[in-house]
Design an enzyme around this catalytic site. Structure first.
Site, mmCIF file in Angstrom:
data_model
loop_
_atom_site.group_PDB
_atom_site.id
_atom_site.type_symbol
_atom_site.label_atom_id
_atom_site.label_comp_id
_atom_site.label_asym_id
_atom_site.label_seq_id
_atom_site.Cartn_x
_atom_site.Cartn_y
_atom_site.Cartn_z
ATOM 1 N N HIS A 14 16.238 -1.983 17.226
ATOM 2 C CA HIS A 14 16.622 -0.848 16.070
ATOM 3 C C HIS A 14 18.019 -0.813 16.099
ATOM 4 C CE1 HIS A 14 16.034 3.552 14.389
ATOM 5 N NE2 HIS A 14 17.331 3.284 14.151
ATOM 6 N N HIS A 16 21.644 -0.463 13.273
ATOM 7 C CA HIS A 16 22.363 -0.341 12.047
ATOM 8 C C HIS A 16 23.578 -1.250 11.774
ATOM 9 C CE1 HIS A 16 20.116 3.249 11.086
ATOM 10 N NE2 HIS A 16 19.993 3.269 12.388
ATOM 11 N N LYS A 99 10.535 0.712 7.022
ATOM 12 C CA LYS A 99 11.011 1.823 7.787
ATOM 13 C C LYS A 99 10.891 2.817 6.945
ATOM 14 C CE LYS A 99 13.419 4.289 10.722
ATOM 15 N NZ LYS A 99 14.863 4.120 11.276
ATOM 16 N N HIS A 136 11.175 7.287 11.519
ATOM 17 C CA HIS A 136 12.028 8.349 12.009
ATOM 18 C C HIS A 136 11.282 9.529 12.312
ATOM 19 C CE1 HIS A 136 16.088 10.179 12.461
ATOM 20 N NE2 HIS A 136 15.367 10.996 12.505
ATOM 21 N N HIS A 174 13.387 5.915 18.487
ATOM 22 C CA HIS A 174 14.425 6.642 19.190
ATOM 23 C C HIS A 174 13.633 7.884 19.726
ATOM 24 C CE1 HIS A 174 14.808 7.966 15.093
ATOM 25 N NE2 HIS A 174 15.821 7.097 14.831
ATOM 26 N N ASP A 247 19.633 1.947 18.291
ATOM 27 C CA ASP A 247 19.893 2.678 17.295
ATOM 28 C C ASP A 247 21.509 2.950 17.150
ATOM 29 O OD1 ASP A 247 19.684 4.233 14.957
ATOM 30 O OD2 ASP A 247 19.346 6.346 16.347
HETATM 31 C C1 NCD Z 1 21.776 6.653 11.874
HETATM 32 C C2 NCD Z 1 22.712 6.184 10.821
HETATM 33 O O1 NCD Z 1 23.817 6.597 11.001
HETATM 34 O O2 NCD Z 1 22.381 5.292 9.971
HETATM 35 N N1 NCD Z 1 22.193 7.952 12.651
HETATM 36 C C3 NCD Z 1 21.944 8.546 13.843
HETATM 37 O O3 NCD Z 1 21.990 9.495 14.191
HETATM 38 N N2 NCD Z 1 20.890 7.805 14.582
HETATM 39 C C4 NCD Z 1 20.330 6.917 11.311
HETATM 40 C C5 NCD Z 1 19.189 7.331 12.191
HETATM 41 O O4 NCD Z 1 18.701 6.209 12.586
HETATM 42 O O5 NCD Z 1 18.948 8.338 12.164
HETATM 43 ZN ZN ZN Z 2 18.590 4.476 13.345
#
Ligand code: NCD
Ligand code: ZN
Length: 344
Positions: A14, A16, A99, A136, A174, A247
């Site tokens: 996971h 970003h 997702k 999520h 998460h 995450d």
């Molecule tokens: C994530 C993001 O900033 O893209 N933020 C987070 O707090 N985890 C998005 C997500 O996974 O909820």
């Molecule tokens: Zn995330």
């Protein structure tokens, strides 16, 4: 003698990576530690189609240099997913799943799902095509207390999704509560969960220790310490239903330190070392490899990586701040020293 640990190269299930200048820099932090990562589709303009995912994948690959890092893509769940598009996902080598964000639940989720009834026919097709659904799991209802949003999602939705689509592989992303860990453990083999370093290392006291700590703010928000303990227990349980997903979600320092700071913690810089710290402190370093490098791959039907990494037990100082293009980013555990070091 220095203690060393050699393990199969891990996967981040996971992640970003963002776009543009941020992508260019952050992808290398992940590629140093992980063989593969599942890349989230919540860009400002979400990745809703196979064509967009392939384009985003090409963009990522431009920045991975000589490393053998392999990004695995996801689509952003949306009403226009029909059987033709889902067949393309099924037949794709680099798109791993879809997702789902409830609308308004987190960063870049305004185009998420607002009525789950519309999702059910798509879930049915995904179940038939054996396409994983990554969720999520929080309700976005502003009337529900923020600390209860995960539990309410389980009771209101997730239990039913699993009951009506028992063969649909669902990844509970998460997890942050004992109810989530328990739900995953007690449900069938098609349910698994990712666990972040922050939900292992921190609890909600860390959000407010001596003042408000915006760099500890993420979603799902950190919970009380009993939940943190339950997440640690899940990671150390040896159950193949729990695996690594950082995450890691970079946001510029000035956007976190603001009157309305955004959610997301950047952990990619030292992710595997931070997980090693948790396992080591709990006398369970021998369980790290399954959690970080095997259970996730098995759940996603991926081969186990053949390459290895070496972790050495020597102090690692995490920088106070890093420069990413014109932005400063504060990494998880900034300024702290931990016990394990990834050997290059
Ligand atoms: C994530 C993001 O900033 O893209 N933020 C987070 O707090 N985890 C998005 C997500 O996974 O909820
Ligand atoms: Zn995330």
């Amino acid at each position: 003698m220095t203690e060393e640990l050699i393990i199969t190269k891990p996967d981040d299930m996971h992640l970003h990576l963002r776009e543009g200048e941020t992508l260019k820099h952050v992808v290398m932090h992940t590629a140093k530690q992980f063989a593969r990562a599942i890349v989230m589709p919540n860009l400002e303009n979400p990745v809703t189609t196979v064509t967009m995912a392939n384009r985003y994948c090409q963009e990522i690959k431009k920045h991975i240099g000589d490393s053998l890092f392999n990004p695995l893509m996801t689509l952003y769940f949306n009403d226009s997913l029909d059987s033709d598009e889902l067949k393309k996902v099924r037949d794709s080598d680099n798109i791993i799943g879809i997702k789902l964000y409830p609308a308004g639940v987190t960063t870049n989720s305004k185009d998420g799902v607002s009525d789950f009834k519309n999702c059910l026919p798509i879930f049915k097709m995904m179940e038939e095509f054996d396409i994983p659904l990554l969720i999520h799991c929080e309700v976005s209802d502003k009337n529900v207390d923020i600390f209860d949003r995960e539990k309410v999602f389980i009771d209101k939705y997730l239990i039913n999704f699993h009951k009506y689509f028992p063969s649909l592989r669902i990844i509970f992303e998460h997890i942050s509560t004992k109810e989530a860990a328990q739900f995953v453990l007690e449900s069938g083999p098609t349910i698994a969960a990712t666990i972040t370093p922050q939900h292992l290392l921190l609890n909600r006291n860390d959000l407010f220790s001596g003042g408000i700590r915006p760099h500890h703010y993420c979603l799902p928000v950190l919970k009380r310490s009993a939940h943190q303990t339950a997440i640690v227990d899940a990671a150390l349980s040896g159950s193949p239903k729990f695996f690594l997903g950082t995450d890691s979600a970079p946001h510029p320092k000035n956007q976190k330190e603001s009157s309305c700071g955004c959610a997301g913690i950047y952990s990619a810089l030292s992710a595997i070392e931070l997980y090693a710290e948790v396992f080591y402190k709990n006398n369970a370093i021998n369980l790290l490899e399954n959690f970080s490098s095997k259970y996730g791959a098995s759940f996603y039907n991926l081969p186990i990586n053949s390459s290895k990494i070496k972790l050495v037990k020597k102090p690692l100082h995490i920088p106070e701040s890093i420069q990413i293009g014109k932005d400063q980013i504060i990494p998880l555990f900034a300024g702290k020293t931990i016990n394990w070091h990834l050997s290059s």
